[in-house]
Design a protein around this motif. Structure first.
Motif, PDB file in Angstrom:
ATOM      1  N   ASP A  44       0.856  -1.189   0.000  1.00 48.97           N
ATOM      2  CA  ASP A  44       0.000   0.000   0.000  1.00 48.97           C
ATOM      3  C   ASP A  44       0.891   1.237   0.000  1.00 48.97           C
ATOM      4  N   PRO A  45       1.389   1.657  -1.180  1.00 53.46           N
ATOM      5  CA  PRO A  45       2.343   2.768  -1.208  1.00 53.46           C
ATOM      6  C   PRO A  45       1.777   4.094  -0.709  1.00 53.46           C
ATOM      7  N   VAL A  46       0.485   4.282  -0.804  1.00 53.35           N
ATOM      8  CA  VAL A  46      -0.085   5.533  -0.290  1.00 53.35           C
ATOM      9  C   VAL A  46       0.134   5.612   1.216  1.00 53.35           C
ATOM     10  N   ARG A  47      -0.167   4.523   1.921  1.00 57.98           N
ATOM     11  CA  ARG A  47       0.027   4.517   3.368  1.00 57.98           C
ATOM     12  C   ARG A  47       1.494   4.371   3.765  1.00 57.98           C
ATOM     13  N   GLN A  48       2.243   3.663   2.950  1.00 56.84           N
ATOM     14  CA  GLN A  48       3.621   3.361   3.319  1.00 56.84           C
ATOM     15  C   GLN A  48       4.625   4.421   2.851  1.00 56.84           C
ATOM     16  N   VAL A  49       4.266   5.174   1.827  1.00 57.15           N
ATOM     17  CA  VAL A  49       5.204   6.161   1.273  1.00 57.15           C
ATOM     18  C   VAL A  49       4.625   7.576   1.317  1.00 57.15           C
ATOM     19  N   LEU A  50       3.476   7.777   0.663  1.00 54.29           N
ATOM     20  CA  LEU A  50       2.938   9.133   0.536  1.00 54.29           C
ATOM     21  C   LEU A  50       2.512   9.710   1.872  1.00 54.29           C
ATOM     22  N   LEU A  51       1.771   8.944   2.659  1.00 51.24           N
ATOM     23  CA  LEU A  51       1.299   9.469   3.942  1.00 51.24           C
ATOM     24  C   LEU A  51       2.452   9.790   4.883  1.00 51.24           C
ATOM     25  N   PRO A  52       3.416   8.881   5.099  1.00 50.96           N
ATOM     26  CA  PRO A  52       4.544   9.250   5.973  1.00 50.96           C
ATOM     27  C   PRO A  52       5.336  10.450   5.461  1.00 50.96           C
ATOM     28  N   MET A  53       5.467  10.562   4.136  1.00 53.63           N
ATOM     29  CA  MET A  53       6.175  11.709   3.575  1.00 53.63           C
ATOM     30  C   MET A  53       5.435  13.000   3.914  1.00 53.63           C
ATOM     31  N   GLY A  54       4.107  12.963   3.820  1.00 55.61           N
ATOM     32  CA  GLY A  54       3.326  14.141   4.171  1.00 55.61           C
ATOM     33  C   GLY A  54       3.458  14.503   5.636  1.00 55.61           C
ATOM     34  N   VAL A  55       3.434  13.491   6.498  1.00 52.05           N
ATOM     35  CA  VAL A  55       3.583  13.734   7.937  1.00 52.05           C
ATOM     36  C   VAL A  55       4.959  14.334   8.230  1.00 52.05           C
ATOM     37  N   THR A  56       6.000  13.777   7.609  1.00 52.81           N
ATOM     38  CA  THR A  56       7.351  14.298   7.809  1.00 52.81           C
ATOM     39  C   THR A  56       7.465  15.741   7.317  1.00 52.81           C
ATOM     40  N   PHE A  57       6.835  16.019   6.187  1.00 50.91           N
ATOM     41  CA  PHE A  57       6.832  17.380   5.654  1.00 50.91           C
ATOM     42  C   PHE A  57       6.233  18.345   6.672  1.00 50.91           C
ATOM     43  N   CYS A  58       5.101  17.966   7.251  1.00 49.83           N
ATOM     44  CA  CYS A  58       4.420  18.853   8.196  1.00 49.83           C
ATOM     45  C   CYS A  58       5.184  18.997   9.510  1.00 49.83           C
ATOM     46  N   THR A  59       5.782  17.897   9.978  1.00 48.70           N
ATOM     47  CA  THR A  59       6.557  18.009  11.217  1.00 48.70           C
ATOM     48  C   THR A  59       7.797  18.876  11.004  1.00 48.70           C
ATOM     49  N   GLY A  60       8.321  18.862   9.790  1.00 46.36           N
ATOM     50  CA  GLY A  60       9.443  19.744   9.479  1.00 46.36           C
ATOM     51  C   GLY A  60       9.064  21.212   9.566  1.00 46.36           C
ATOM     52  N   LEU A  61       7.772  21.494   9.404  1.00 46.69           N
ATOM     53  CA  LEU A  61       7.281  22.875   9.530  1.00 46.69           C
ATOM     54  C   LEU A  61       6.887  23.212  10.966  1.00 46.69           C
ATOM     55  N   GLY A  62       6.993  22.217  11.864  1.00 48.65           N
ATOM     56  CA  GLY A  62       6.709  22.478  13.267  1.00 48.65           C
ATOM     57  C   GLY A  62       5.472  21.807  13.814  1.00 48.65           C
ATOM     58  N   ALA A  63       4.757  21.047  12.993  1.00 46.20           N
ATOM     59  CA  ALA A  63       3.558  20.366  13.483  1.00 46.20           C
ATOM     60  C   ALA A  63       3.944  19.236  14.431  1.00 46.20           C
ATOM     61  N   GLU A  64       3.050  18.923  15.356  1.00 46.63           N
ATOM     62  CA  GLU A  64       3.249  17.791  16.246  1.00 46.63           C
ATOM     63  C   GLU A  64       2.955  16.516  15.458  1.00 46.63           C
ATOM     64  N   ARG A  65       3.864  15.541  15.522  1.00 48.84           N
ATOM     65  CA  ARG A  65       3.787  14.378  14.639  1.00 48.84           C
ATOM     66  C   ARG A  65       2.469  13.626  14.771  1.00 48.84           C
TER      67      ARG A  65
END
Length: 229
Positions: free
Chosen positions: A189-210
């Protein structure tokens, strides 16, 4: 004929739209190489000269086809609810873009000037760069608008929402491009395994709580149905 008139469905009983529809169908079934004046005209039940009369040539017709694609993505973005969670809203737009690309891979390639399927390139004479398309800009405004809302959210540190939108747009379309080229076959499931974690990492890099970012992304997954890859 101006671009505005070409895109106006009232012109000559919708002849331009019939030609665009025929080109979109040919692109979906046979790929961009099928987009020729005679093939599009024949598919629309018209003479070849009609293409030149209404568009000037095949590159201009392709511009209209690309605009059609961005209009559809913009319409899909507009139908998404605007919530008090811009992270979820942005990921919903990412998933909407992926769904559109899966359903329209040849058109997506033409829209973004990719070389895997597209025949006419953005550098060809008469083929307009996407960034100069009003249809593209109208769709992209939904992304920049959500990034602007994101700038005022909680602990996130965003001083340039336009740059954030560009970075987000880049990673989403990078993922889509790779998925369309079958680069994620090792994932169930690449959406859950790749795209979603990438999005979460992107947002945490901006300061969001993981954990909060993860919840937002998971929520977005429930909002956008995805066709099979």
């Amino acid at each position: 004929m101006t671009e505005e008139r070409v895109r106006d469905g009232s012109v000559a009983g919708g002849i331009p739209e019939r030609l665009i529809d025929a080109a979109v169908t040919l692109m979906a079934t046979e790929g961009p190489s099928a987009i020729k004046a005679r093939t599009v005209a024949a598919a629309a039940g018209m003479s070849t000269m009609v293409v030149y009369n209404y568009f000037g040539g095949v590159p201009e017709l392709l511009n209209a086809v690309v605009d059609h694609g961005f209009d559809q993505i913009g319409d899909a973005f507009a139908k998404l609810d605007v919530t008090d969670d811009p992270i979820a809203d942005l990921f919903a737009m990412a998933l909407t873009t992926l769904a559109y690309a899966r359903a329209n891979p040849h058109l997506y390639d033409a829209m973004f000037g990719l070389s895997t399927r597209a025949t006419y390139r953005p550098t060809d004479k008469g083929v307009r760069l996407a960034g100069h398309s009003p249809a593209f800009n109208a769709a992209y405004a939904h992304v920049t608008g959500a990034c602007t809302r994101l700038a005022g959210r909680g602990p996130m540190s965003i001083t340039d929402p336009i740059a954030v939108a560009g970075a987000l747009w880049s990673f989403v379309h990078g993922y889509v491009t790779l998925e369309l080229a079958n680069h994620f076959t090792e994932f169930e499931d690449p959406v859950r395994q790749v795209l979603l974690p990438m999005g979460v990492t992107f947002c945490t890099g901006l300061g969001a709580e993981r954990e909060a970012a993860l919840r937002s992304h998971e929520h977005a997954l429930g909002r956008v149905p995805l066709p099979a890859a």
